[in-house]
Scaffold this motif. Structure first.
Motif, PDB file in Angstrom:
ATOM      1  N   ARG A 183       0.828  -1.209   0.000  1.00  0.00           N
ATOM      2  CA  ARG A 183       0.000   0.000   0.000  1.00  0.00           C
ATOM      3  C   ARG A 183       0.863   1.260   0.000  1.00  0.00           C
ATOM      4  NH1 ARG A 183      -3.240  -2.618   3.802  1.00  0.00           N
ATOM      5  NH2 ARG A 183      -2.449  -1.309   5.485  1.00  0.00           N
ATOM      6  N   ARG A 184       2.023   1.183   0.633  1.00  0.00           N
ATOM      7  CA  ARG A 184       2.892   2.374   0.719  1.00  0.00           C
ATOM      8  C   ARG A 184       3.677   2.599  -0.572  1.00  0.00           C
ATOM      9  NH1 ARG A 184       5.399   6.277   0.581  1.00  0.00           N
ATOM     10  NH2 ARG A 184       6.481   7.417   2.241  1.00  0.00           N
ATOM     11  N   TYR A 185       4.224   1.536  -1.147  1.00  0.00           N
ATOM     12  CA  TYR A 185       5.133   1.691  -2.277  1.00  0.00           C
ATOM     13  C   TYR A 185       4.585   1.180  -3.602  1.00  0.00           C
ATOM     14  CZ  TYR A 185       8.488   2.153   1.588  1.00  0.00           C
ATOM     15  OH  TYR A 185       9.139   2.530   2.728  1.00  0.00           O
ATOM     16  N   GLY A 186       3.495   0.394  -3.565  1.00  0.00           N
ATOM     17  CA  GLY A 186       2.933  -0.141  -4.792  1.00  0.00           C
ATOM     18  C   GLY A 186       3.905  -1.069  -5.505  1.00  0.00           C
ATOM     19  N   GLN A 187       3.989  -0.948  -6.830  1.00  0.00           N
ATOM     20  CA  GLN A 187       4.836  -1.848  -7.605  1.00  0.00           C
ATOM     21  C   GLN A 187       6.327  -1.583  -7.405  1.00  0.00           C
ATOM     22  OE1 GLN A 187       3.534  -1.845 -11.673  1.00  0.00           O
ATOM     23  NE2 GLN A 187       1.536  -2.718 -11.176  1.00  0.00           N
ATOM     24  N   ARG A 188       6.655  -0.490  -6.704  1.00  0.00           N
ATOM     25  CA  ARG A 188       8.068  -0.203  -6.398  1.00  0.00           C
ATOM     26  C   ARG A 188       8.527  -0.916  -5.132  1.00  0.00           C
ATOM     27  NH1 ARG A 188       9.375   4.564  -4.765  1.00  0.00           N
ATOM     28  NH2 ARG A 188       7.295   5.095  -3.964  1.00  0.00           N
ATOM     29  N   SER A 189       7.644  -1.692  -4.497  1.00  0.00           N
ATOM     30  CA  SER A 189       7.931  -2.253  -3.178  1.00  0.00           C
ATOM     31  C   SER A 189       9.253  -3.001  -3.127  1.00  0.00           C
ATOM     32  CB  SER A 189       6.794  -3.186  -2.744  1.00  0.00           C
ATOM     33  OG  SER A 189       5.584  -2.481  -2.626  1.00  0.00           O
ATOM     34  N   ALA A 191      11.804  -2.991  -5.185  1.00  0.00           N
ATOM     35  CA  ALA A 191      12.952  -2.134  -5.499  1.00  0.00           C
ATOM     36  C   ALA A 191      13.328  -1.270  -4.297  1.00  0.00           C
ATOM     37  CB  ALA A 191      12.635  -1.256  -6.712  1.00  0.00           C
ATOM     38  N   VAL A 192      12.329  -0.726  -3.615  1.00  0.00           N
ATOM     39  CA  VAL A 192      12.589   0.124  -2.448  1.00  0.00           C
ATOM     40  C   VAL A 192      13.265  -0.677  -1.347  1.00  0.00           C
ATOM     41  CG1 VAL A 192      11.472   1.364  -0.541  1.00  0.00           C
ATOM     42  CG2 VAL A 192      10.771   1.807  -2.900  1.00  0.00           C
ATOM     43  N   VAL A 193      12.734  -1.858  -1.080  1.00  0.00           N
ATOM     44  CA  VAL A 193      13.284  -2.686  -0.003  1.00  0.00           C
ATOM     45  C   VAL A 193      14.714  -3.101  -0.323  1.00  0.00           C
ATOM     46  CG1 VAL A 193      13.037  -4.874   1.216  1.00  0.00           C
ATOM     47  CG2 VAL A 193      11.026  -3.477   0.764  1.00  0.00           C
ATOM     48  N   ARG A 194      14.981  -3.439  -1.578  1.00  0.00           N
ATOM     49  CA  ARG A 194      16.347  -3.836  -1.954  1.00  0.00           C
ATOM     50  C   ARG A 194      17.321  -2.665  -1.805  1.00  0.00           C
ATOM     51  NH1 ARG A 194      14.650  -7.383  -7.102  1.00  0.00           N
ATOM     52  NH2 ARG A 194      14.908  -9.465  -6.219  1.00  0.00           N
ATOM     53  N   ASP A 195      16.868  -1.465  -2.171  1.00  0.00           N
ATOM     54  CA  ASP A 195      17.747  -0.299  -2.150  1.00  0.00           C
ATOM     55  C   ASP A 195      18.061   0.147  -0.725  1.00  0.00           C
ATOM     56  OD1 ASP A 195      19.117   2.048  -3.316  1.00  0.00           O
ATOM     57  OD2 ASP A 195      17.472   3.132  -2.343  1.00  0.00           O
ATOM     58  N   ASN A 196      17.036   0.266   0.114  1.00  0.00           N
ATOM     59  CA  ASN A 196      17.262   0.724   1.490  1.00  0.00           C
ATOM     60  C   ASN A 196      16.144   0.206   2.392  1.00  0.00           C
ATOM     61  OD1 ASN A 196      17.921   1.951   3.860  1.00  0.00           O
ATOM     62  ND2 ASN A 196      17.603   4.048   3.151  1.00  0.00           N
ATOM     63  N   PRO A 197      16.309  -0.996   2.921  1.00  0.00           N
ATOM     64  CA  PRO A 197      15.247  -1.572   3.759  1.00  0.00           C
ATOM     65  C   PRO A 197      14.973  -0.769   5.020  1.00  0.00           C
ATOM     66  CG  PRO A 197      17.267  -2.872   3.917  1.00  0.00           C
ATOM     67  CD  PRO A 197      17.468  -1.900   2.804  1.00  0.00           C
ATOM     68  N   TYR A 198      15.894   0.108   5.397  1.00  0.00           N
ATOM     69  CA  TYR A 198      15.681   0.893   6.622  1.00  0.00           C
ATOM     70  C   TYR A 198      14.590   1.947   6.444  1.00  0.00           C
ATOM     71  CZ  TYR A 198      19.808  -1.495   8.238  1.00  0.00           C
ATOM     72  OH  TYR A 198      20.685  -2.477   8.611  1.00  0.00           O
ATOM     73  N   ARG A 199      14.209   2.213   5.196  1.00  0.00           N
ATOM     74  CA  ARG A 199      13.066   3.113   4.975  1.00  0.00           C
ATOM     75  C   ARG A 199      11.804   2.554   5.598  1.00  0.00           C
ATOM     76  NH1 ARG A 199      12.317   5.231  -1.070  1.00  0.00           N
ATOM     77  NH2 ARG A 199      10.407   5.951  -0.043  1.00  0.00           N
ATOM     78  N   LEU A 200      11.700   1.226   5.664  1.00  0.00           N
ATOM     79  CA  LEU A 200      10.498   0.610   6.217  1.00  0.00           C
ATOM     80  C   LEU A 200      10.277   1.033   7.660  1.00  0.00           C
ATOM     81  CD1 LEU A 200      10.936  -3.063   4.907  1.00  0.00           C
ATOM     82  CD2 LEU A 200       9.658  -1.192   3.850  1.00  0.00           C
ATOM     83  N   ALA A 201      11.365   1.231   8.396  1.00  0.00           N
ATOM     84  CA  ALA A 201      11.257   1.550   9.821  1.00  0.00           C
ATOM     85  C   ALA A 201      10.586   2.896  10.045  1.00  0.00           C
ATOM     86  CB  ALA A 201      12.636   1.536  10.472  1.00  0.00           C
ATOM     87  N   THR A 202      10.729   3.820   9.111  1.00  0.00           N
ATOM     88  CA  THR A 202      10.114   5.140   9.263  1.00  0.00           C
ATOM     89  C   THR A 202       8.834   5.294   8.450  1.00  0.00           C
ATOM     90  OG1 THR A 202      11.590   5.977   7.523  1.00  0.00           O
ATOM     91  CG2 THR A 202      12.275   6.314   9.800  1.00  0.00           C
ATOM     92  N   ASP A 203       8.695   4.509   7.379  1.00  0.00           N
ATOM     93  CA  ASP A 203       7.555   4.687   6.473  1.00  0.00           C
ATOM     94  C   ASP A 203       6.362   3.789   6.784  1.00  0.00           C
ATOM     95  OD1 ASP A 203       9.157   6.474   5.195  1.00  0.00           O
ATOM     96  OD2 ASP A 203       9.413   5.315   3.352  1.00  0.00           O
ATOM     97  N   ILE A 204       6.608   2.633   7.398  1.00  0.00           N
ATOM     98  CA  ILE A 204       5.551   1.632   7.551  1.00  0.00           C
ATOM     99  C   ILE A 204       5.233   1.429   9.035  1.00  0.00           C
ATOM    100  CG2 ILE A 204       4.783  -0.706   7.005  1.00  0.00           C
ATOM    101  CD1 ILE A 204       5.405   0.938   4.537  1.00  0.00           C
ATOM    102  N   ALA A 205       3.986   1.708   9.406  1.00  0.00           N
ATOM    103  CA  ALA A 205       3.564   1.518  10.797  1.00  0.00           C
ATOM    104  C   ALA A 205       3.680   0.051  11.180  1.00  0.00           C
ATOM    105  CB  ALA A 205       2.119   1.985  10.974  1.00  0.00           C
ATOM    106  N   GLY A 206       4.305  -0.191  12.311  1.00  0.00           N
ATOM    107  CA  GLY A 206       4.430  -1.554  12.810  1.00  0.00           C
ATOM    108  C   GLY A 206       5.729  -2.237  12.434  1.00  0.00           C
ATOM    109  N   ILE A 207       6.421  -1.704  11.411  1.00  0.00           N
ATOM    110  CA  ILE A 207       7.711  -2.277  11.028  1.00  0.00           C
ATOM    111  C   ILE A 207       8.796  -1.402  11.636  1.00  0.00           C
ATOM    112  CG2 ILE A 207       9.281  -2.848   9.140  1.00  0.00           C
ATOM    113  CD1 ILE A 207       6.947  -3.497   7.425  1.00  0.00           C
TER     114      ILE A 207
END
Length: 743
Positions: A183-189, A191-207
């Protein structure tokens, strides 16, 4: 069509014991969002009864077909089960299977009725039509362009979510977070996780950082990578903000992060310096007026909190420096006229508070229950009504605003509504460029206001206006970062009236009397055996005994003896979330006791049912529901995949994927109860909660009760709490900033 294969085999599995099994999921008995562990009933060909299947399944949905590889085991309690080691998820091929699959509600816009119509029309080709020729669905009665688009999007999302799930599960993350990431990144999910998984910690509630760090490790990011160290520092600061700190001392923060990340201190220092240069953190040196505890130690802030502290101090200085817009002329004569017109007499401190409201630009009125704070608010309104109609009343929560309005007879609103938050435009619409239209603003329950919200309030106050903050400084501080009301009072630069006299009518309330006793370090007066009163203590030692007594009191004793509704009128408060008498455990037990049946939905390890009492646990400005708001579930729609919750007088609709915003609220933390009052409060007091046994916590819990207060636990635990007048330190610099600007 599509199918997905997941491998879960362990090294010590004997391949000769593994067998294959295929069937359609008939019912999900249990599934955990965190681990993916699932118990499901699967209809298998040739079996008269469904087979119980256990194992880690990929986002299981009723109606799906599973091709499984595993072994038969015998559970000592539940009997024969099929333990899955590997499985493929397939779409069903038979008409009956397709009906079940689509009728399960997994595809938004299709429920049982439309599933039947589709299969009647297209038979075994139904799923192929949805996949390849969705416009043909218009041939079905009741399906128009809008619903076709909803179905098309849900079908595509389902496939994309599965791809994300497969990728994440391969990198050590549970399936439960995949939908959020998509829901946050759509089809870029991916690619985003591979590039910088630490974005999840600030962008995704609960992660949080820990989960993002596991993904990073799987991807191959080095533990000493600057991206990881910087993310760890930001994570540390946000975690500390969650504990109430506006900043944290530089040295202890670096030591904490070095230990957390298992990297040397120099790398952490270098990462902090880089974050500072990039303006992602603020490192502030000491300045005059800083408390001795922080002497010789620079402070590290997240930028929003640093700026908000500055704004609060600057706006207080500005307001106090500008002349009043109204109220200055003939103040004493107007004050005397109001006193004569009142149907009651004001006490000395009450008179002083009303008089100061006319003389000062910023005023704080603080006092415990029964000391006449509401009377002062009503009197100040009467006084200012002689000069202006531009009077605003506000409080942090809907319940507090409603109570304020009922007590004064004047309209009150939540702070968020007053500041006109607009989701589409982004942010509060009332600010320095578009200030509030008022000559007087009265804010109740001011102890609840954190640093961020106070900055927004003061930005929006016009310079000529008067602001009166009313609250109980002895209660717990705000849930969010800061200790704003206490810091404002401690600065000694803002006029304060402290109310200490308990009025005669309040002296007959054992709740109010005991609240003041607790606040002064004295044990409460407890009811004699058999006495009908407002304040009870039930002695129980073991946590299990305390839990059972709470269930008995809520379900039977209070409703039978006092005629109160166990869900609507009784609120269980607890110091902690975990443990036998923590909020999580008590909610599970109370739900089963008070609302055991009815239509429901399973979300991970939580089950919601129609009729459940629930609480919003973070601000959602789009829906206009805020952290701490309590409501009741009135509808669950599996076709639209929506849950409707009624808060006060209005319904709020949640998508299934957003249900992590609410939790059961039969039991809530004392902190979350601030700003609310309940006819009856039940509070466990046990040594299991030793770390949180503090005087202001017990005091806050007691002041939430309007008609009845029941404590369950040990007198030893109560004595520890009442004797502990050392609240946990919160690092703030607001007090020093106010002194520096106003000296």
């Amino acid at each position: 069509m599509f199918g997905f294969r997941i491998g879960c085999a362990m090294a010590d599995n004997d391949p000769d014991r593994l067998v294959e099994l295929e069937g359609q999921i008939e019912r999900i008995t249990f599934t955990s969002e965190e681990t993916g562990y699932t118990v499901a009933q699967v209809r298998v060909g040739g079996q008269s009864q469904p087979v119980t299947v256990v194992g880690n399944l990929l986002a299981p949905t009723s109606g799906e077909v599973l091709h499984m590889e595993g072994e038969w085991i015998t559970h000592p309690r539940y009997g024969l089960q099929f333990k899955v080691h590997r499985h493929e998820t397939r779409v069903p091929a038979t008409e009956d299977g397709i009906r079940r699959y689509l009728g399960s509600g997994m595809i938004r816009g299709i429920g049982k009725v439309y599933a039947d119509r589709m299969v009647d029309q297209f038979g075994e080709q139904t799923l192929a039509v949805i996949e390849n020729e969705p416009d043909k669905l218009a041939e079905i009665e009741g399906i128009g362009k809008k619903r076709i688009e909803m179905i098309r999007k849900a079908w595509d999302d389902q496939k994309e979510v599965r791809n994300v799930m497969l990728f994440l599960q391969g990198h050590g993350i549970s399936p439960g977070y995949a939908a959020k990431i998509f829901r946050r990144y759509g089809q870029r999910s991916i690619a985003v996780v591979r590039d910088n998984p630490y974005r999840l910690a600030t962008d995704i509630a609960g992660i949080g950082f820990a989960i993002a760090d596991k993904i990073a490790e799987k991807i191959g990011i080095d533990k000493k990578d600057p991206k990881r160290v910087q993310a760890g520092i930001l994570h540390g600061l946000w975690t500390l903000a969650g504990e109430g700190h506006v900043f944290y001392p530089h040295g202890p923060l670096l030591g904490h992060c070095s230990e957390l990340l298992a990297v040397d201190g120099e790398r952490v220092r270098a990462a902090a310096d880089e974050l500072h240069r990039a303006h992602r953190i603020v490192i502030e040196e000491i300045f005059p007026g800083v408390a001795a505890l922080e002497a010789n130690e620079s402070a590290v802030f997240l930028p929003p909190f640093y700026r908000n502290e500055q704004v609060i101090a600057e706006r207080i200085q500005m307001l106090m420096a500008r002349p009043k817009g109204v109220g200055g002329l003939h103040r004493q004569s107007a004050f005397q006229d109001v006193l004569r017109a009142l149907p009651f007499r004001l006490a000395r401190d009450q008179k002083r508070a009303v008089d100061k409201s006319a003389a000062e630009k910023v005023l704080i009125v603080t006092g415990g229950p029964g000391t006449g704070k509401t009377t002062i608010i009503s009197s100040v309104i009467r006084l200012y009504s002689r000069w202006t109609r531009k009077i605003l009343l506000a409080a942090p929560t809907g319940r507090a605003a409603k109570r304020m309005s009922e007590a004064t007879g004047a309209a009150a609103m939540t702070i968020h509504r007053m500041l006109e938050f607009n989701f589409q435009k982004g942010g509060f619409q009332r600010d320095g460029d578009n200030p509030l239209d008022c000559d007087l603003l009265i804010v109740d329950e001011a102890s609840m206001i954190d640093t961020t919200l106070m900055a927004h309030v003061l930005r929006a106050v016009p310079d000529p206006a008067t602001v009166v903050f009313v609250g109980d400084v002895d209660q717990l501080p705000s849930v969010g970062p800061g200790n704003v009301l206490a810091d404002m009072i401690a600065s000694g630069r803002i006029p304060v009236v402290k109310l200490t006299e308990i009025f005669r009518q309040a002296q007959t309330s054992r709740i109010i009397v005991n609240a003041h006793r607790i606040n002064h370090g004295q044990l409460p007066e407890l009811a004699l055996s058999g006495e009908l009163t407002e304040f009870y203590f039930i002695e129980k030692r073991a946590p299990e005994e305390v839990r059972d007594a709470i269930l008995q009191v809520v379900r039977q004793n209070i409703p039978r003896r006092f005629g109160l509704d166990p869900i609507k009128d009784i609120q269980v408060l607890t110091p902690m979330h975990k443990g036998t008498v923590g909020a999580v455990s008590l909610n599970r037990e109370l739900q089963q006791a008070l609302n055991p049946a009815g239509e429901g939905i399973v979300q991970g390890e939580r089950r919601f049912r129609v009729g459940d009492k629930v609480m919003q646990i973070r601000n959602n400005y789009d829906r206009e529901v805020f952290n701490g708001d309590i409501g009741r579930i009135e509808r669950i729609d599996p076709v639209a995949q929506q849950v409707t919750v009624r808060f006060e007088d209005r319904p709020v609709v949640y998508e299934f994927g957003d249900l992590d915003e609410i939790v059961l609220a039969y039991a809530v933390s004392v902190h979350k109860s601030q700003g609310s009052e309940f006819p009856a409060v039940v509070l466990p007091v046990v040594t299991q909660h030793y770390i949180l046994l503090q005087r202001n916590l017990i005091y806050t819990a007691v002041t939430r009760a309007r008609e009845l207060m029941v404590m369950v636990g040990t007198r030893k635990a109560l004595a520890i709490a009442v004797g502990n007048d050392a609240p946990q330190k919160r690092y703030t610099r607001l007090e020093a900033r106010i002194r520096q600007l106003l000296d």
